[in-house]
Scaffold this motif. Sequence first.
Motif, PDB file in Angstrom:
ATOM      1  N   GLU A  77      12.558  49.659  64.435  1.00 41.88           N
ATOM      2  CA  GLU A  77      11.609  48.584  65.056  1.00 41.88           C
ATOM      3  C   GLU A  77      12.509  47.648  65.614  1.00 41.88           C
ATOM      4  O   GLU A  77      12.035  47.037  66.902  1.00 41.88           O
ATOM      5  CB  GLU A  77      10.687  47.792  63.956  1.00 41.88           C
ATOM      6  N   SER A  78      13.508  47.418  65.202  1.00 45.01           N
ATOM      7  CA  SER A  78      14.734  46.552  65.452  1.00 45.01           C
ATOM      8  C   SER A  78      15.106  46.932  67.074  1.00 45.01           C
ATOM      9  O   SER A  78      15.305  46.378  68.241  1.00 45.01           O
ATOM     10  CB  SER A  78      16.048  46.318  64.817  1.00 45.01           C
TER      11      SER A  78
ATOM     12  N   SER B 237      14.442  45.190  70.665  1.00 48.70           N
ATOM     13  CA  SER B 237      15.687  44.936  71.531  1.00 48.70           C
ATOM     14  C   SER B 237      15.440  45.462  73.045  1.00 48.70           C
ATOM     15  O   SER B 237      15.838  44.804  74.049  1.00 48.70           O
ATOM     16  CB  SER B 237      17.053  45.479  70.861  1.00 48.70           C
TER      17      SER B 237
ATOM     18  N   PRO C  13      15.672  39.554  69.033  1.00 49.89           N
ATOM     19  CA  PRO C  13      16.827  40.323  68.563  1.00 49.89           C
ATOM     20  C   PRO C  13      17.714  39.813  67.515  1.00 49.89           C
ATOM     21  O   PRO C  13      17.775  38.582  67.465  1.00 49.89           O
ATOM     22  CB  PRO C  13      17.656  40.357  69.971  1.00 49.89           C
ATOM     23  N   ASN C  14      18.192  40.603  66.529  1.00 46.86           N
ATOM     24  CA  ASN C  14      18.862  40.249  65.373  1.00 46.86           C
ATOM     25  C   ASN C  14      18.098  39.048  64.442  1.00 46.86           C
ATOM     26  O   ASN C  14      18.872  38.471  63.690  1.00 46.86           O
ATOM     27  CB  ASN C  14      20.358  39.529  65.821  1.00 46.86           C
ATOM     28  N   SER C  15      16.959  38.906  64.611  1.00 45.45           N
ATOM     29  CA  SER C  15      16.110  38.082  63.661  1.00 45.45           C
ATOM     30  C   SER C  15      16.215  38.611  62.270  1.00 45.45           C
ATOM     31  O   SER C  15      16.403  39.763  62.144  1.00 45.45           O
ATOM     32  CB  SER C  15      14.674  37.869  64.098  1.00 45.45           C
TER      33      SER C  15
ATOM     34  N   LEU D  91      13.637  41.434  61.803  1.00 46.25           N
ATOM     35  CA  LEU D  91      13.878  42.670  62.158  1.00 46.25           C
ATOM     36  C   LEU D  91      14.935  43.287  61.680  1.00 46.25           C
ATOM     37  O   LEU D  91      14.969  44.406  61.244  1.00 46.25           O
ATOM     38  CB  LEU D  91      14.118  42.579  63.747  1.00 46.25           C
ATOM     39  N   ILE D  92      16.030  42.544  61.112  1.00 39.73           N
ATOM     40  CA  ILE D  92      17.276  43.268  60.431  1.00 39.73           C
ATOM     41  C   ILE D  92      16.514  43.668  59.202  1.00 39.73           C
ATOM     42  O   ILE D  92      17.030  44.845  58.758  1.00 39.73           O
ATOM     43  CB  ILE D  92      18.101  42.105  60.244  1.00 39.73           C
TER      44      ILE D  92
END
Length: 185
Positions: free
Chosen positions: A115-116, A120, A103-105, A108-109
């Motif tokens: 996809e994020s 999550s 999450p919040n990588s 992914l951002i």
Amino acid sequence: MWLFLFTEMLLFGGVFILYSVYLNRYPKEFGLGGHQLDLVFGATNTVVLLTSSLFAAMSVTAIKRGAKRLTLGLLSVTIGCALVFLCIKYLEWSAKFHHGIYPNSPKLIAGPPGESIFFSLYYLTTGLHGIHVVIGGILMTWTAVMVQKGILNSTDNVTLENVTLYWHLVDLVWIFIFPLYYLIL
């Protein structure tokens, strides 16, 4: 116990409803996210949990027959399966973290928002389930100690039955998690 199990179903039911809403909104991204999960890990964990449920159910039958030693053996296998499940989940999460999928990588951002959201929800759902596996393993260990001490026996085994019901719920939740995340097309 049934009321408690119902509240647990509501908890996971809410997570599954959230999943379905976002799946409807981002079907392509959810499909791409699902293909990044390791099907072998997911399938192995499914077999491990189904096996653990079998041994948990057998432990209830064993204690009702007065087979203390067999009950302890079956509970030990159930606890062992819980540990195997958690080890596999650790390996799977570690691989995802190593590949920058958390999450919040940044990875992914930078990607599509669906996809994020998929990952999550994946971490939320499997993490929440993992907490339940840990709790179930602790409860199984506690009941094994009670069987060893003779507190739980062939005439007084409701505690073991209730803990086993909880364990079956944990397994049932995984039966929904596996296809939703690992088998999604």
